[in-house]
Design a protein around this motif. Sequence first.
Motif, PDB file in Angstrom:
ATOM      1  N   ARG A  85     -23.482 -22.533   7.882  1.00 34.11           N
ATOM      2  CA  ARG A  85     -23.938 -21.168   7.745  1.00 34.11           C
ATOM      3  C   ARG A  85     -23.148 -20.401   6.686  1.00 34.11           C
ATOM      4  N   THR A  89     -20.873 -21.556   4.353  1.00 32.24           N
ATOM      5  CA  THR A  89     -20.619 -22.142   3.040  1.00 32.24           C
ATOM      6  C   THR A  89     -21.891 -22.441   2.263  1.00 32.24           C
ATOM      7  N   LEU A  90     -23.042 -22.494   2.932  1.00 31.82           N
ATOM      8  CA  LEU A  90     -24.250 -22.868   2.213  1.00 31.82           C
ATOM      9  C   LEU A  90     -25.419 -21.926   2.485  1.00 31.82           C
ATOM     10  N   LEU A  91     -25.691 -21.652   3.771  1.00 32.74           N
ATOM     11  CA  LEU A  91     -26.872 -20.852   4.091  1.00 32.74           C
ATOM     12  C   LEU A  91     -26.786 -19.440   3.501  1.00 32.74           C
TER      13      LEU A  91
END
Lengths: 196, 196
Positions: free
Chosen positions: A35, A37-39
């Motif tokens: 969530r 680090t990417l989303l």
Amino acid sequence: MVGPEIERLMQLLSRLPGLGPRSARRVALHLVEKRETLLLPLAKALSAVGDSVKTCSVCGNFDSVDPCSICADPRRDQTILCVVEGVGSLWAMERASVFSGRYHVLGGLLSALDGIGPDDLGLGRLRARLDGSIREVVVATPATVEGQTTAHYIADFLADCGITVSGLAHGVPVGGELDYLDDGTIGAALRARRSF
Amino acid sequence: MVGPEIERLMQLLSRLPGLGPRSARRVALHLVEKRETLLLPLAKALSAVGDSVKTCSVCGNFDSVDPCSICADPRRDQTILCVVEGVGSLWAMERASVFSGRYHVLGGLLSALDGIGPDDLGLGRLRARLDGSIREVVVATPATVEGQTTAHYIADFLADCGITVSGLAHGVPVGGELDYLDDGTIGAALRARRSF
């Protein structure tokens, strides 16, 4: 079972090219797991693209400025124009770093099947760009039936403008084995053979 | 050449499972082309997931409510617990609609290679859930070396709790051809054969 938010995310992801329902599910799970680090960075990046990227009013490229950085670059050759099917082709030409002129994005190809006629390609817009400074138009549409039909149509359409209209050469791709090439390509390469 | 916003988007997309740099570029282009119908809805869906989805404090599932809708559902069998590696396995079990109990998500498997030991799996949290009401724990970790090592470790770990600890059966997958099955699976299926 996964809640409406994740369900909606999966449904949208499955509409991306190359992603089916299964891979969309896998991507959604990965996004929920990452969530922070990417989303969230991806959500932000998408909004940034949505807010800033526009279609260049001159050539049809995507950029955060209009005219796009290619059209606005005074170091680019102002006398030559490369006509491409879409922005994907433009990116491919730019990656190859072999063309120093400017572009014209058609946004499609002539296609009787899809009902795309000459009027849909906005060729008037292309013709309007051909003021005195442009000496050559390179038509770099794909080497498919529709791409070549479009190329010939454009060549005819610009025949009375008094400028050179050229097309990309057909031949053996660099690194290509003859074994894996179709007959049409081998024939084209033979016909266009050149002396060393 | 494509501007910093699209560059950033491509870079994040290429970190999604199953997408390399080429497919990330293709997806980015598709998103820019479908700004209104796909890019903005996707940005919104990602934010919605980021804002609402949390990890269930009881079982480790992802949901917009905590405890998750499975843990909170009184119609689910409260006497049986299924231990899974991750939320992906939980989703797979739920899709199969064969399990009516509740779950426990480990968040990983024992792995000497990745340095994941028993303490990292939080098995204490699993043990703490085993109050008087739970009669059976089904360990549904994958049928890999690490999955089965983890399953046996959990079975030992819970041996003194006085409840049944079971594992999924090994055998021929439904619809599977023997021709394409590995020897280990055929052996396991033969050993576990049953009379008609």
